[in-house]
Every structure is written in structure tokens, then in C-alpha cells.
Scaffold this active site. Sequence first.
Site, short mmCIF file in Angstrom:
data_model
loop_
_atom_site.label_atom_id
_atom_site.label_comp_id
_atom_site.label_asym_id
_atom_site.label_seq_id
_atom_site.Cartn_x
_atom_site.Cartn_y
_atom_site.Cartn_z
N TRP A 163 0.82 -1.21 0.00
CA TRP A 163 0.00 0.00 0.00
C TRP A 163 0.85 1.26 0.00
CZ3 TRP A 163 -4.32 -0.37 -2.17
CH2 TRP A 163 -5.12 -1.49 -2.00
N ASP B 30 -1.55 6.87 6.01
CA ASP B 30 -2.62 6.01 5.52
C ASP B 30 -2.93 5.02 6.64
OD1 ASP B 30 -4.27 4.12 4.42
OD2 ASP B 30 -2.93 3.55 2.77
N LYS C 166 -12.27 -1.46 6.24
CA LYS C 166 -11.47 -2.43 7.00
C LYS C 166 -12.00 -2.47 8.44
CE LYS C 166 -9.11 -2.56 3.24
NZ LYS C 166 -8.00 -1.72 2.88
#
Length: 363
Positions: A105, A174, A198
Amino acid sequence: MSTPKRVFNFNPGPAALPLEVLETAQAELLDFKGTDMSVMEISHRSKEFEAVIQTAEADLRELLGIPANYKVMFLQGGASLQFAMVPMNLRLAGASADYIVTGSWSRTAFKEATKLGTTRAAANTEKESFKCLPASLDLDPNAAYLHFTSNETIHGVEFFTEPTPPAGVPLVCDMSSDFISRPIDVSRYALMYAGAQKNAGPAGVVVVIARDDLLERTPANLPVMLDYKALAASGSLHNTPPAFAIYIVGLVLQWAKKLGGLAEVEKVNRRKAELVYKAIDESGGFYRGHAVPEARSIMNIPFRLPSEELEEAFAREAKSNALIGLKGHRSVGGIRASLYNAMTAAGAEELVKFMKEFQKKNG
Ligand SMILES: *Cc1c(COP(=O)(O)O)cnc(C)c1O
């Protein structure tokens, strides 16, 4: 009312939601707060929806302890659009931005930022197969900001202490896959963002928390839908927001508050992760965790078995035991157990029981 049949959902995202949240949404679906309409059918400018978004923000402020000089935004485009919006808004003309690359990511965030301007890797653990956190950082004291990913969802490495940027360099994070999983000191961050799907709700909404002074960096020529300053000023209501997703996030925040807040949430999360790591560590090498012990995520636990055949059999047999979503990401392979807030301790215990039985049969 009969108890609904539910599986133990280890999906990495979209992921499990608390049963209580789904039940409240179900109970309110046809008649939201006496409107005789669902929350999906009312105006986003109605007083009912205003209460939804304002309560969600207030509950988030309380849970995370967000200082008054930070704005909270509920935006669209997922965390992936934030990969572009962060540099578009925060990287002042001619400046360079620093990225800590610790997994898939953050590597993607880095690549997106590179398309838009000067970007440096302050660290990159790809040569170590993204198993660890960087031993040291090569920081630019003049960087526009320092970006990191607190939890790498695919590689299962997590920062429990924020990296320290040089004085005056804003820290950007993030936080998609460990958002509201434990208490953090928001004042150490200049901006954080998290796709809700999530830990915090359904897909379709991304939460952005930004310190006021950062919003002053937004260049004047940005399209409004990419412009933090304008979006914050509109209270996330410049255009039609993802109303249902925000409503569910609000219910998840109320659920977390009822559990006793993030310190309590963290306790349960740590217990679940400890159970699974213990099963890995005590398997005599049958199960091998991806991350080194010092960097182990308490949210996502990727691990391998002795062969791909066994990994396939593991995921298949787990599924027939109501343990769902354990197949690892295609880029890493193997198995991944995602233990977000909504996963119960009972779910982690069932997984561990299954791991032991599977090893006994196949070890
Ligand atoms: C899932 C995830 C993303 C991507 O989120 P989208 O909302 O699908 O864009 C980004 N970063 C992390 C850490 C993630 O877990």
C-alpha cells in the site's frame, strides 16, 4: 427472534461488521427515526441526515481524541484517491515529499505521488520482502510532508510508534487498516486518512482528518472534488455524500464507544492477535508468519504453510468450518487472517483450534 447464522469472517476488506451494527441498520431500514423512509431515501440536507453526520463526527472526535484544530471529512474515492489528493493538496510547488515504503500500500501511495511531482523514498523495505519496519530513515528536512502507512494490510507489518519527521515536516498517514483499532495521539499527525471498509464501516467512504493549517496549502486551481479546503469548508456536503456508508460508520463508532473506547478495543485486538501468533510460534515451523516478530500487525496476520497444496486445503477446509476469507493476497500467497475490530475473540479462538487440528492431520 432466532439468532442469524453467521460465519467467522476474516476477510481483509470489505470486512466483518459488528452484528449489533447490522441489526440496528436492519431495524431502522424501513423507517429511519420516524421518517417512514430509509436513511438512503432522505435528503442529505435534511435535519435527520445532518444529525447522522454530525453525531458520527462527534463520536469520532471523542473516540480518537481529535483536537479542535483538526477537520474531519467523509469523502469518496477510497484510500486510493487519497494517494493522489495528498500530494495535490500538500506538496507545495517545487517541493519534494518523503514516503516510507513498507509494503504494497505504501508502495502504491509512493508511485501515485511520483506521477504528480518530486517524491523520495525515506526508506524502502522491499528488499526485505516487506517483512519488517525500516531500521533507519533517510529524511529530507525540507520535505513537504512525510507519508507512512501505519498498517500494511497485505504484508502484515504495523507501526506502533509513529515515525518522527524532521521539525516542521507534517506527518501524513494512511491508516486504512488499523484506524480506530487502538488509541493514538492525533496531535502527532498533520493528516490521516482511512478507507472505512477495514475497521470502520462499509466501502464507499474514506475518513480524512486534517490539521487546519494544512488546508491552507491547497492550490487555488484544484477541482473542488479534490480540494481539501473546499470539502472541509462544506462539512463534507459539497455534493451528495455516501449517506448510507456514513450512517453505518456512525453506528460502528457508537458500538466502539459502548465497548468502552479504543483502549478496550485495543485490549481485545491484542488478545486475538496473540492467540494466532502463539499458534504460529508453537507450530514447530508448520506455520510461518511473514512479518518479523517486532513488526507484527495485530490486524492482519499473513502466514505460510509447508506447501501451496496445503495452503489451498487449509483455506478450503476452514471455509467448510465457517472460517471465511483466509486466503492470502495474490501477491504474497499463503494464508492471511484479518482480525479487525469486529472479529470476536471467539472467532480467533475458533481459528486457532482449526489451525491445531489441521496441523495434526497434515503435519
Ligand atoms: C485497503 C487499503 C487501501 C485501499 O483502499 P481503497 O478504499 O480500496 O482505495 C489503501 N491503503 C491501505 C492500508 C489499505 O488497507
